[in-house]
Enzyme design. Structure first.
Site, PDB file in Angstrom:
ATOM      1  N   ASP A  13      33.532  11.984 -11.368  1.00  0.00           N
ATOM      2  CA  ASP A  13      34.537  10.987 -11.759  1.00  0.00           C
ATOM      3  C   ASP A  13      35.615  10.789 -10.693  1.00  0.00           C
ATOM      4  O   ASP A  13      35.888   9.666 -10.276  1.00  0.00           O
ATOM      5  CB  ASP A  13      35.206  11.374 -13.087  1.00  0.00           C
ATOM      6  CG  ASP A  13      34.267  11.185 -14.285  1.00  0.00           C
ATOM      7  OD1 ASP A  13      33.203  10.554 -14.110  1.00  0.00           O
ATOM      8  OD2 ASP A  13      34.608  11.670 -15.375  1.00  0.00           O
ATOM      9  N   ARG A  93      47.062  21.312 -16.915  1.00  0.00           N
ATOM     10  CA  ARG A  93      47.230  19.904 -16.559  1.00  0.00           C
ATOM     11  C   ARG A  93      48.630  19.525 -16.094  1.00  0.00           C
ATOM     12  O   ARG A  93      48.782  18.834 -15.085  1.00  0.00           O
ATOM     13  CB  ARG A  93      46.795  18.993 -17.723  1.00  0.00           C
ATOM     14  CG  ARG A  93      45.313  19.041 -18.066  1.00  0.00           C
ATOM     15  CD  ARG A  93      44.429  19.002 -16.865  1.00  0.00           C
ATOM     16  NE  ARG A  93      43.036  18.713 -17.192  1.00  0.00           N
ATOM     17  CZ  ARG A  93      42.018  18.949 -16.381  1.00  0.00           C
ATOM     18  NH1 ARG A  93      42.223  19.497 -15.196  1.00  0.00           N
ATOM     19  NH2 ARG A  93      40.792  18.651 -16.718  1.00  0.00           N
ATOM     20  N   ASP A 122      42.994  14.963 -21.753  1.00  0.00           N
ATOM     21  CA  ASP A 122      43.538  15.147 -20.408  1.00  0.00           C
ATOM     22  C   ASP A 122      44.297  13.925 -19.904  1.00  0.00           C
ATOM     23  O   ASP A 122      45.318  14.047 -19.226  1.00  0.00           O
ATOM     24  CB  ASP A 122      42.415  15.527 -19.437  1.00  0.00           C
ATOM     25  CG  ASP A 122      41.914  16.945 -19.692  1.00  0.00           C
ATOM     26  OD1 ASP A 122      42.740  17.790 -20.098  1.00  0.00           O
ATOM     27  OD2 ASP A 122      40.708  17.207 -19.495  1.00  0.00           O
ATOM     28  N   SER A 169      30.124  18.627 -18.552  1.00  0.00           N
ATOM     29  CA  SER A 169      31.440  18.477 -17.946  1.00  0.00           C
ATOM     30  C   SER A 169      32.151  19.817 -18.092  1.00  0.00           C
ATOM     31  O   SER A 169      32.432  20.269 -19.194  1.00  0.00           O
ATOM     32  CB  SER A 169      32.220  17.369 -18.666  1.00  0.00           C
ATOM     33  OG  SER A 169      33.594  17.514 -18.405  1.00  0.00           O
TER      34      SER A 169
HETATM   35  N1  ARG Z   1      39.102  20.248 -25.230  1.00  0.00           N
HETATM   36  C1  ARG Z   1      39.832  20.958 -24.233  1.00  0.00           C
HETATM   37  C2  ARG Z   1      41.201  20.399 -24.091  1.00  0.00           C
HETATM   38  O1  ARG Z   1      41.467  19.333 -24.569  1.00  0.00           O
HETATM   39  C3  ARG Z   1      39.079  21.058 -22.926  1.00  0.00           C
HETATM   40  C4  ARG Z   1      39.010  19.822 -22.113  1.00  0.00           C
HETATM   41  C5  ARG Z   1      38.178  20.042 -20.910  1.00  0.00           C
HETATM   42  N2  ARG Z   1      38.275  18.952 -20.002  1.00  0.00           N
HETATM   43  C6  ARG Z   1      37.268  18.521 -19.244  1.00  0.00           C
HETATM   44  N3  ARG Z   1      37.518  17.518 -18.472  1.00  0.00           N
HETATM   45  N4  ARG Z   1      36.062  19.056 -19.279  1.00  0.00           N
HETATM   46  O2  ARG Z   1      42.058  21.017 -23.494  1.00  0.00           O
END
Ligand code: ARG
Length: 390
Positions: A13, A93, A122, A169
């Site tokens: 991405d 993040r 995210d 992912s």
């Molecule tokens: N569900 C988790 C969260 O919202 C993990 C997200 C993982 N992100 C990813 N781009 N694979 O924090």
């Protein structure tokens, strides 16, 4: 010259975002920034190689120590947990976004960008930090919503190639590894063993347990088996030993910020060990009142982190409360690691709120408890007696 700074992971991405920012959005200069929060060396090398090739300028920021000291340690003090998730991606993040934004401001860029889609959490976490500035915010994946096939074709046309097909992912840092997508999207399908990299399957874990003595100072883990360790090394060690015993796998349904449920798979041995240990020592040194109240604070703290709202003044206020309670969270926790379970088997602290006078071995003045008992549940008793006789 129009300049944009991109939060870059090296994955598909964010790699596709680089030519998109030039061709679709008309930027002349794309600066790609990777923030090291403890992802595997191989991923960082890949990001560097691809980033240098694709972007006009590639930067790597080593934020591992800062991540552990200012983010993970606070998470431990707050018993960070959202519906059973140890918040690994969520807590990283804002730190990543802050470093990317700092580069953008230093470089006098016109915009900041991230590669999140419009489906997950995210995007909200990056946006929340990026929107604290007046720079233009660009999220090509969310704005253009390419299908996986379109994206792969565009990548191939721009010489963006991956050796192995990325089936899931994966988001990884020193605190946790999250595995999403593909067949795992179906809550009924159990994750294949190959999805896991940090943890041994319980069936293959050794029979012999390991016993650990974890030292805490003011709520923060500082030693293992009486050897002082800095935060990064301590977490890495616990990930290795816990992973060997198959500790710290989570397979759960999660309520995303946008309100829908998602199936999530995680591994996080050190997090499981340290959170268990920390919760336990708190129960030894904090009063019942403190514990009850702190449970609510911890929960709200975790929700703010999950939502990426760590710039809310409430977050700072909760941290002030949490830090105050941690002044006495010093001592040792003994743990037994075996076959997927990290179990507390002992604890000690100079601040223990434990008095030998009330232990079973002391005769004591037991009859004085009778007076207390007379009034204990007085109203409840009256009510029960009335409904029984009336
Ligand atoms: N569900 C988790 C969260 O919202 C993990 C997200 C993982 N992100 C990813 N781009 N694979 O924090």
């Amino acid at each position: 010259m129009k300049k944009v700074v991109l939060a870059y992971s090296g994955g598909l991405d964010t790699s596709v975002c680089i030519p998109l920012l030039r061709e679709h959005y008309g930027y002349d200069e794309v600066i790609a920034v990777t923030v090291d929060v403890g992802q595997p060396e191989a991923d960082l090398n890949e990001a560097k190689g691809r980033g240098e090739k694709l972007s006009n300028s590639y930067r790597e920021v080593d934020a591992k120590e800062e991540f552990v000291r200012d983010y993970i340690f606070q998470l431990i003090k707050a018993n960070g947990n959202y519906e059973g998730y140890v918040l690994g991606t969520a807590i990283a993040r804002p730190l990543i976004a802050r470093h990317v934004l700092a580069v953008a401001e230093r470089e006098c860029a016109d915009a900041v960008a991230h590669g999140c889609t419009g489906k997950g959490n995210d995007q909200l976490r990056f946006d929340a930090v990026f929107r604290t500035s007046n720079l233009r915010l660009i999220a090509p994946m969310r704005e253009l919503a390419l299908t996986r096939e379109e994206e792969k074709r565009y990548a191939a046309d721009h010489g963006i190639t991956f050796e192995t097909d990325k089936r899931w992912s994966v988001d990884e840092n020193i605190w946790s590894r999250s595995i999403e997508g593909s067949e795992l999207e179906d809550p009924a399908v159990s994750p294949p063993e190959t999805a896991f990299q940090w943890t041994t399957a319980v069936d293959n874990a050794p029979d012999t347990p390991d016993i650990l003595k974890i030292g805490f100072e003011r709520g923060v883990p500082v030693s293992i088996n009486d050897e002082a360790r800095d935060g990064v090394a301590l977490i890495k060690d616990l990930n290795a030993i816990g992973g060997k015993h198959g500790i710290g796998r989570t397979d759960m349904m999660e309520d995303r910020v946008l309100g829908y449920k998602a199936r999530e798979v995680y591994e996080h041995p050190a997090a499981t060990i340290l959170l268990e240990a920390h919760r336990d020592i708190e129960r030894l040194v904090l009063t019942r009142n403190e514990l009850r109240f702190k449970e609510m604070v911890d929960r709200t703290w975790s929700e703010l982190v999950y939502q990426g709202l760590v710039m809310d003044p409430l977050f700072e206020a909760l941290n002030a409360f949490i830090d105050k309670t941690q002044e006495r969270v010093t001592g040792y926790v003994y743990m037994r690691l075996n076959r997927g379970v990290a179990r507390v088997i002992g604890r000690e602290s100079p601040y223990a709120l434990y008095s030998k006078e009330v232990s079973f071995d002391v005769k004591g003045e037991q009859s004085i408890a009778e007076g207390y008992s007379m009034y204990h549940g007085f109203q409840s008793r009256l009510a029960a007696m009335k409904t029984r006789t009336l």
